[in-house]
Design an enzyme around this catalytic site. Structure first.
Site, PDB file in Angstrom:
ATOM      1  N   ASP A 178     -10.222   6.005  -1.983  1.00  0.00           N
ATOM      2  CA  ASP A 178      -9.152   6.495  -2.844  1.00  0.00           C
ATOM      3  C   ASP A 178      -9.781   7.308  -3.978  1.00  0.00           C
ATOM      4  OD1 ASP A 178     -10.273   4.616  -4.552  1.00  0.00           O
ATOM      5  OD2 ASP A 178      -8.371   3.645  -5.050  1.00  0.00           O
ATOM      6  N   TYR A 220      -6.087   6.644   4.282  1.00  0.00           N
ATOM      7  CA  TYR A 220      -6.371   5.615   3.278  1.00  0.00           C
ATOM      8  C   TYR A 220      -5.633   4.315   3.597  1.00  0.00           C
ATOM      9  CZ  TYR A 220      -6.090   2.727  -0.791  1.00  0.00           C
ATOM     10  OH  TYR A 220      -6.130   1.628  -1.613  1.00  0.00           O
ATOM     11  N   CYS A 236     -27.548   5.370 -10.912  1.00  0.00           N
ATOM     12  CA  CYS A 236     -26.562   6.454 -10.944  1.00  0.00           C
ATOM     13  C   CYS A 236     -27.229   7.823 -11.043  1.00  0.00           C
ATOM     14  CB  CYS A 236     -25.623   6.252 -12.127  1.00  0.00           C
ATOM     15  SG  CYS A 236     -24.359   7.539 -12.281  1.00  0.00           S
ATOM     16  N   CYS A 293     -15.896   3.189 -14.341  1.00  0.00           N
ATOM     17  CA  CYS A 293     -16.224   4.590 -14.067  1.00  0.00           C
ATOM     18  C   CYS A 293     -14.934   5.411 -14.021  1.00  0.00           C
ATOM     19  CB  CYS A 293     -16.975   4.683 -12.731  1.00  0.00           C
ATOM     20  SG  CYS A 293     -17.789   6.274 -12.451  1.00  0.00           S
ATOM     21  N   GLU A 330       0.820  -1.205   0.000  1.00  0.00           N
ATOM     22  CA  GLU A 330       0.000   0.000   0.000  1.00  0.00           C
ATOM     23  C   GLU A 330       0.860   1.263   0.000  1.00  0.00           C
ATOM     24  OE1 GLU A 330      -3.063   0.552  -0.442  1.00  0.00           O
ATOM     25  OE2 GLU A 330      -3.877  -1.464  -0.347  1.00  0.00           O
ATOM     26  N   CYS A 343     -20.247   3.694 -19.382  1.00  0.00           N
ATOM     27  CA  CYS A 343     -21.548   3.614 -18.707  1.00  0.00           C
ATOM     28  C   CYS A 343     -22.427   2.494 -19.240  1.00  0.00           C
ATOM     29  CB  CYS A 343     -22.272   4.952 -18.842  1.00  0.00           C
ATOM     30  SG  CYS A 343     -21.379   6.340 -18.099  1.00  0.00           S
ATOM     31  N   CYS A 396     -21.867  -0.517 -17.113  1.00  0.00           N
ATOM     32  CA  CYS A 396     -21.816  -0.290 -15.666  1.00  0.00           C
ATOM     33  C   CYS A 396     -22.942  -1.045 -14.960  1.00  0.00           C
ATOM     34  CB  CYS A 396     -21.916   1.197 -15.360  1.00  0.00           C
ATOM     35  SG  CYS A 396     -21.884   1.562 -13.584  1.00  0.00           S
TER      36      CYS A 396
END
Length: 262
Positions: free
Chosen positions: A106, A88, A175, A159, A5, A166, A169
């Site tokens: 994030d 985070y 949305c 996205c 990370e 889209c 999605c």
């Protein structure tokens, strides 16, 4: 996971992977890493960038050994208390490694939340309030970590920042941005987002990286001549060099030569 990370902050995974693999072979646990010297850690860090992260990782490992019996803590507050571990990273470790139902926010998650819930194409600058907003979306049936991974992957692969797909999605019907007619960002918002993109070429950060490359490759302290050769602008070169010294990434000995910290 803590190591991956931190290494992946502002750095593509493709660049991180081989260095991460080498570190894990060389230092398989916090105790072995804590015993390393700063100079060998900085050499092992290579060209990942932002080398202060390497020193913070070393400090973090030593804290884990001293205060947590060599085991990475699972609690978010305990993780946040470690050197170099921010919001985070602490939550990513708690969620993805220890399975805790905590929000992990994030850039990808922020973008999905802003479009899906708020109905805006671009996300505003990061804010603490986003943690509560994302936490409110997490289920409490044990699947929270799985949902967190899914949202992050949705932002990374579907996205996306500039050209969201889209039509494929899975949450398109829910949305808010779609329901609002897919409004484009205002010229002011678009300009602000473009301004937030950091450049690299010609910056002090680039010069610092060139000086660090000289120090990493040297088997003994180097004179000013070796550093002068990396960049033509003397004032910028000097500024970069002494900022490295201030950050603890370089040292100058009694002979006026420069080297990595011991």
């Amino acid at each position: 996971m803590l190591l991956s990370e931190v290494m992946s902050q502002q750095t593509p995974v493709a660049r991180v992977a081989p260095i991460w693999e080498e570190w894990v072979r060389r230092w398989p646990d916090p105790a072995s890493f804590a015993a390393a010297g700063a100079d060998e850690v900085l050499r092992a860090w290579g060209t990942l960038g932002y080398p202060r992260r390497a020193l913070r990782l070393l400090e973090c490992a030593r804290t884990i050994v001293a205060e947590h019996d060599g085991e990475v803590p699972a609690d978010v507050d305990a993780l946040l208390a470690l050197p170099g571990i921010g919001d985070y990273t602490a939550r990513a470790i708690a969620c993805f490694h220890f399975g805790q139902n905590v929000p992990v926010v994030d850039t990808n998650v922020r973008r999905v939340h802003e479009r899906l819930i708020e109905g805006n194409f671009l996300q505003p600058p990061a804010a603490k309030a986003e943690l509560k907003k994302v936490a409110a979306l997490l289920p409490h049936d044990g699947t929270g970590p799985t949902v967190s991974v899914a949202v992050m992957e949705l932002g990374a692969t579907v996205c996306t920042a500039r050209s969201p797909e889209c039509e494929v999605c899975p949450v398109r019907a829910h949305c808010a941005w779609q329901a609002a007619g897919r409004p484009a960002p205002s010229a002011e918002d678009a300009a602000a987002a473009k301004k937030r993109v950091q450049k690299f070429v010609g910056t002090d950060r680039q010069v610092r990286g060139k000086i660090m490359a000289v120090l990493r490759s040297a088997s003994e302290p180097v004179g000013m001549g070796a550093i002068d050769a990396v960049w033509p602008d003397a004032s910028q070169r000097s500024r970069a060099l002494f900022s490295l010294i201030e950050d603890g990434l370089a040292e100058q000995n009694e002979d006026g030569r420069f080297h990595l910290p011991g």
